[in-house]
Design a protein around this motif. Structure first.
Motif, short mmCIF file in Angstrom:
data_model
loop_
_atom_site.label_atom_id
_atom_site.label_comp_id
_atom_site.label_asym_id
_atom_site.label_seq_id
_atom_site.Cartn_x
_atom_site.Cartn_y
_atom_site.Cartn_z
N GLU A 1 8.93 -4.81 7.54
CA GLU A 1 9.69 -3.82 6.80
C GLU A 1 8.74 -2.95 6.00
O GLU A 1 7.64 -3.38 5.63
CB GLU A 1 10.70 -4.48 5.85
CG GLU A 1 11.74 -5.33 6.54
CD GLU A 1 12.64 -6.03 5.53
OE1 GLU A 1 12.35 -5.93 4.32
OE2 GLU A 1 13.61 -6.69 5.95
N ILE A 2 9.20 -1.70 5.75
CA ILE A 2 8.41 -0.80 4.91
C ILE A 2 8.58 -1.22 3.45
O ILE A 2 9.69 -1.53 2.99
CB ILE A 2 8.87 0.65 5.10
CG1 ILE A 2 8.58 1.10 6.53
CG2 ILE A 2 8.16 1.59 4.11
CD1 ILE A 2 7.12 1.17 6.88
N ASN A 3 7.48 -1.23 2.75
CA ASN A 3 7.52 -1.55 1.33
C ASN A 3 7.98 -0.31 0.57
O ASN A 3 7.25 0.67 0.46
CB ASN A 3 6.14 -1.99 0.86
CG ASN A 3 6.16 -2.53 -0.55
OD1 ASN A 3 7.22 -2.60 -1.18
ND2 ASN A 3 5.01 -2.92 -1.06
N LYS A 4 9.22 -0.33 0.08
CA LYS A 4 9.83 0.84 -0.56
C LYS A 4 9.95 0.60 -2.07
O LYS A 4 11.02 0.68 -2.65
CB LYS A 4 11.21 1.10 0.04
CG LYS A 4 11.16 1.44 1.52
CD LYS A 4 12.52 1.78 2.07
CE LYS A 4 13.43 0.58 2.12
NZ LYS A 4 14.73 0.88 2.76
N ASP A 5 8.82 0.31 -2.68
CA ASP A 5 8.85 0.05 -4.12
C ASP A 5 9.00 1.33 -4.92
O ASP A 5 9.71 1.36 -5.94
CB ASP A 5 7.57 -0.67 -4.54
CG ASP A 5 7.51 -2.07 -3.96
OD1 ASP A 5 8.58 -2.59 -3.58
OD2 ASP A 5 6.40 -2.62 -3.87
N ASN A 6 8.35 2.43 -4.49
CA ASN A 6 8.35 3.67 -5.26
C ASN A 6 9.04 4.80 -4.47
O ASN A 6 9.05 4.80 -3.22
CB ASN A 6 6.92 4.10 -5.61
CG ASN A 6 6.22 3.06 -6.45
OD1 ASN A 6 6.84 2.46 -7.32
ND2 ASN A 6 4.94 2.83 -6.18
N GLU A 7 9.58 5.76 -5.18
CA GLU A 7 10.21 6.91 -4.56
C GLU A 7 9.14 7.88 -4.06
O GLU A 7 8.12 8.09 -4.72
CB GLU A 7 11.12 7.61 -5.56
CG GLU A 7 11.97 8.71 -4.97
CD GLU A 7 12.88 9.33 -6.00
OE1 GLU A 7 13.97 9.78 -5.67
OE2 GLU A 7 12.47 9.34 -7.19
N VAL A 8 9.38 8.49 -2.86
CA VAL A 8 8.42 9.42 -2.27
C VAL A 8 8.76 10.82 -2.76
O VAL A 8 9.91 11.29 -2.63
CB VAL A 8 8.47 9.35 -0.74
CG1 VAL A 8 7.46 10.34 -0.14
CG2 VAL A 8 8.18 7.93 -0.28
N ILE A 9 7.78 11.51 -3.33
CA ILE A 9 7.95 12.85 -3.88
C ILE A 9 7.27 13.86 -2.96
O ILE A 9 6.11 13.66 -2.56
CB ILE A 9 7.38 12.94 -5.30
CG1 ILE A 9 8.04 11.89 -6.21
CG2 ILE A 9 7.55 14.35 -5.86
CD1 ILE A 9 9.53 12.09 -6.37
N VAL A 10 7.98 14.93 -2.64
CA VAL A 10 7.44 16.01 -1.82
C VAL A 10 7.43 17.27 -2.69
O VAL A 10 8.46 17.66 -3.26
CB VAL A 10 8.30 16.24 -0.56
CG1 VAL A 10 7.72 17.39 0.27
CG2 VAL A 10 8.37 14.97 0.26
#
Length: 712
Positions: free
Chosen positions: A490-499
């Motif tokens: 699984e992808i480690n989704k600890d932090n939100e991705v900002i663009v």
């Protein structure tokens, strides 16, 4: 004071009294007489007339009186005489001072002094008195008062004494002849300056031939060599002190000195016998005492301390021995487990040695002794013995129920070799994952195992003999659950991705990692990709080292108002056998950024409104008011435009399909002659543009409203 009543002493006292009286009458008379001087005149009656006062006086010698006078009569002391005494009785003598009138009396006419009591020199050695002569007729003093002394003369009436006796002394045993033991000192109350009454001589009355005493100093010494405390420890020595230099008739006193011989190490330890036997069961515990042995030593204290040791290798390998300081016994303990089936007897050579040896007594022989102890091992029905102290087994997870994990083995160590049965102790764990065959000891699974849930299992196996089920043995068994690749990554989704809105093509947006619950052998080697059927021209996945991948943008700039969130599905593959994959969806948020790439602000409507510190209900109420006001404004503008501007402004705006004529139309029902969509003019275009801007604001408000509702 004591007065000797022996006939010899009485004769001596009578003789001394006779001498005293004889010499007292002649020596204690005043030596000076009154003489006629040149300034005197002899009268007709033979008397002389004194023209000037003549020089008169008393000339005294000391008077002596014997103490302890015996007899009914008073004791004559001496005579007083004045120059003025003519013997006609005209002079009266007066005596005063210590004992005057009671102990000492004087004849007023003759001046003779007598002692009326028996005196004791040890109580009072002398008396100070005063004498004076008066004219009997005129009562005038003829002489001034004069002082004289009467000394009490000593006789040997006190025997020597030892005030502090009896005495206690000690001397080491085996001491040489002449070793000083103690010194006694006697005291005599008689006068040491007069005769030999206080001259003391010492002698021994009891204690020979072991001790002697110096007659002058009173020092007691040993008189016999090599006195042994173990043969006799205490001696009572009686010492006599005699005055008059020990001559016949002298008085004596005695005292006792209790002398103790102190111990020295002059006796080696001895075992009462040379051979001993001891029975020890094979079940005896290691480190526990199994027996004791003792050597005797006649000495005391540290001189009798003994250290025990096992001097042969056979005994020292299996047993140890220590000394009990209180009982001086050798305590034998077990160092290794006994096994009757392997060895039935042991022989121990035990040595006892004195710990404190005095070199001066080394000639008495070696201060040690040895004895032989034979130990017989007793047969005991023992519990089964496992082949190993602990077992470690393994089994793959998800194995079928009933899969064999391993086997334990135990045997009866006794000669009868009883059959052994096996059990699992389920008292420690309520979950029963395993069972065991009671005859073979084979352990099997009873449930499906999951390594990710419990990678290790600890169980206890019990073995018992069929013939004696009460004899039990326990052994720990550890089962390791081996990993199977049964969990996709699984992808480690600890932090939100900002663009960033200003992102450029090829710019790395985020570096992502993956996690896998499986063991390292079936995971930790990941590959990343986008779904094949998903056409996402906006993003690109680029694999990196160390099991990471980067998200790269493929377009220039983003508009947060147009689209704020993007959902990006990513497929992750592990390196297990067989390989498993999992799809995770990342949420990318578009935010305005500074030139250096730092996020300037990325707060959505929810964040903006919440920063004001208002509650959700208040925010919804404010939003509704804004929406209503905005709707009123839009409606007002729309109505105003519809009133001021006609539908057709000029003929230039008419399209090809529009025909101008003056006839009255057919109303709402007449729709066949015109194509409504072709009726456009510049004003209508502007109105359409205006409405599109309103629509954008409306969409933003709707989204803000949706956020508030979701927050609530």
């Amino acid at each position: 004071m004591r007065i000797s009543t022996t006939s010899c002493l009485c004769h001596i006292l009578v003789f001394l009294c006779f001498i005293q009286r004889y010499y007292g009458a002649s020596h204690h008379i005043p030596a000076d007489k009154v003489t006629i001087a040149k300034n005197q005149t002899k009268l007709a009656n033979g008397e002389t007339e004194v023209h000037h006062r003549p020089k008169r006086g008393w000339i005294w010698n000391q008077f002596f009186v014997l103490e302890e006078h015996i007899g009914p009569d008073t004791q004559y002391v001496g005579k007083l005489h004045s120059n003025s005494d003519k013997g006609d009785g005209s002079v009266r003598y007066i005596l005063s001072g210590e004992g005057a009138g009671s102990i000492f009396i004087i004849n007023e006419v003759t001046g003779d002094i007598h002692a009326t009591e028996s005196l004791d020199r040890e109580r009072k050695a002398h008396y100070v008195l005063h004498a004076q002569a008066f004219d009997r007729n005129t009562e005038k003093p003829l002489e001034p008062k004069s002082e004289f002394i009467i000394k009490v003369q000593d006789i040997n009436d006190n025997a020597p004494t030892f005030p502090d006796g009896p005495f206690v002394a000690a001397v080491p045993e085996m001491s040489g002849v002449g070793t000083s033991v103690y010194q006694v000192t006697a005291t005599d109350a008689d006068d040491p300056t007069y005769g030999n009454s206080a001259r003391v001589v010492y002698s021994i009355l009891q204690g020979q031939p072991y001790f002697s005493v110096d007659p002058k100093t009173g020092v007691i010494r040993t008189a016999l060599a090599n006195m042994d405390r173990e043969a006799r420890e205490h001696y009572a020595v009686v010492i006599q002190a005699k005055d008059m230099a020990g001559s016949v008739g002298g008085l004596s006193g005695s005292t006792t000195i209790n002398i103790t011989l102190t111990d020295v190490n002059d006796n080696p330890p001895k075992f009462p016998q040379k051979n001993y036997q001891l029975y020890v069961p094979e079940s005896a515990q290691v480190g526990k005492p199994v027996g004791k042995i003792k050597a005797n030593d006649e000495d005391l204290g540290i001189n009798a301390e003994i250290k025990y040791s096992i001097i042969n290798s056979e005994g020292a390998a299996m047993f140890s021995i220590n000394t009990d300081r209180d009982t001086r016994e050798g305590i034998i303990s077990l160092k290794k487990p006994l096994n009757y089936e392997r060895k039935k007897t042991y022989t121990l050579q035990i040595e006892g040695v004195n710990t404190h040896v005095e070199p001066i007594f080394s000639y008495l022989g070696p201060f040690k002794d040895t004895a032989t102890l034979k130990i017989t091992v007793g047969d005991v029905d023992e519990p089964p013995v496992f082949s190993m102290d602990y077992y470690i087994m393994d089994v793959y997870e998800n194995a079928r129920i009933g899969r064999e994990v391993g086997a334990v083995t135990a045997r009866d160590p006794d000669s009868k070799n009883s059959h052994v049965r096996y059990f699992i102790d389920h008292s420690e764990h309520s979950d029963k994952y395993f069972n065991i065959d009671m005859d073979s000891g084979v352990i099997k699974t009873t449930q499906s195992l999951d390594r990710e849930e419990m990678p290790w299992h600890n169980i206890t196996v019990i073995a018992s003999e069929v013939d004696n089920p009460s004899l039990l043995s326990h052994v720990p068994v550890t089962v390791q659950v081996l990993d199977v690749n049964d969990n996709p990554p699984e992808i480690n989704k600890d932090n939100e991705v900002i663009v960033c809105e200003s992102s450029r093509p090829g710019q790395v947006i985020q570096t992502m990692t993956a996690v896998d619950k499986d063991d390292f052998a079936n995971g930790q080697r990941f590959s990343f990709s986008l779904p094949i059927l998903c056409s996402l021209p906006t993003w690109l996945i680029c694999a990196n080292e160390y099991n990471t991948a980067s998200i790269i943008t493929r377009r220039r700039q983003f508009n947060r108002l147009v689209q704020e969130l993007y959902e990006l599905p990513i497929v992750v593959w592990d390196g297990g056998e067989p390989a498993l994959s999992g799809t995770s969806t990342l949420t990318l948020r578009v935010c305005p950024c500074q030139r250096n790439g730092r996020v300037q602000t990325c707060q959505d409507e929810r964040g903006l409104l919440s920063s004001a510190g208002l509650s959700t209900g208040a925010l919804i109420a404010i939003l509704l008011c804004i929406v209503i006001l905005l709707a009123i404004v839009v409606l007002f503008i729309t109505l105003r435009r519809s009133k001021k501007e006609p539908l057709i402004i000029s003929e230039e705006d008419v399209r090809e399909n529009v025909v101008t004529y003056d006839d009255e139309g057919g109303g709402e029902e007449d729709t066949e002659a015109f194509d409504i969509i072709t009726l456009r003019n510049p004003a209508a275009a502007e109105e359409f543009k205006f409405r599109r801007d309103i629509r954008a604001i409306w969409d933003a408000l709707c989204r803000l409203f949706t956020v508030l509702i979701s927050r609530k």
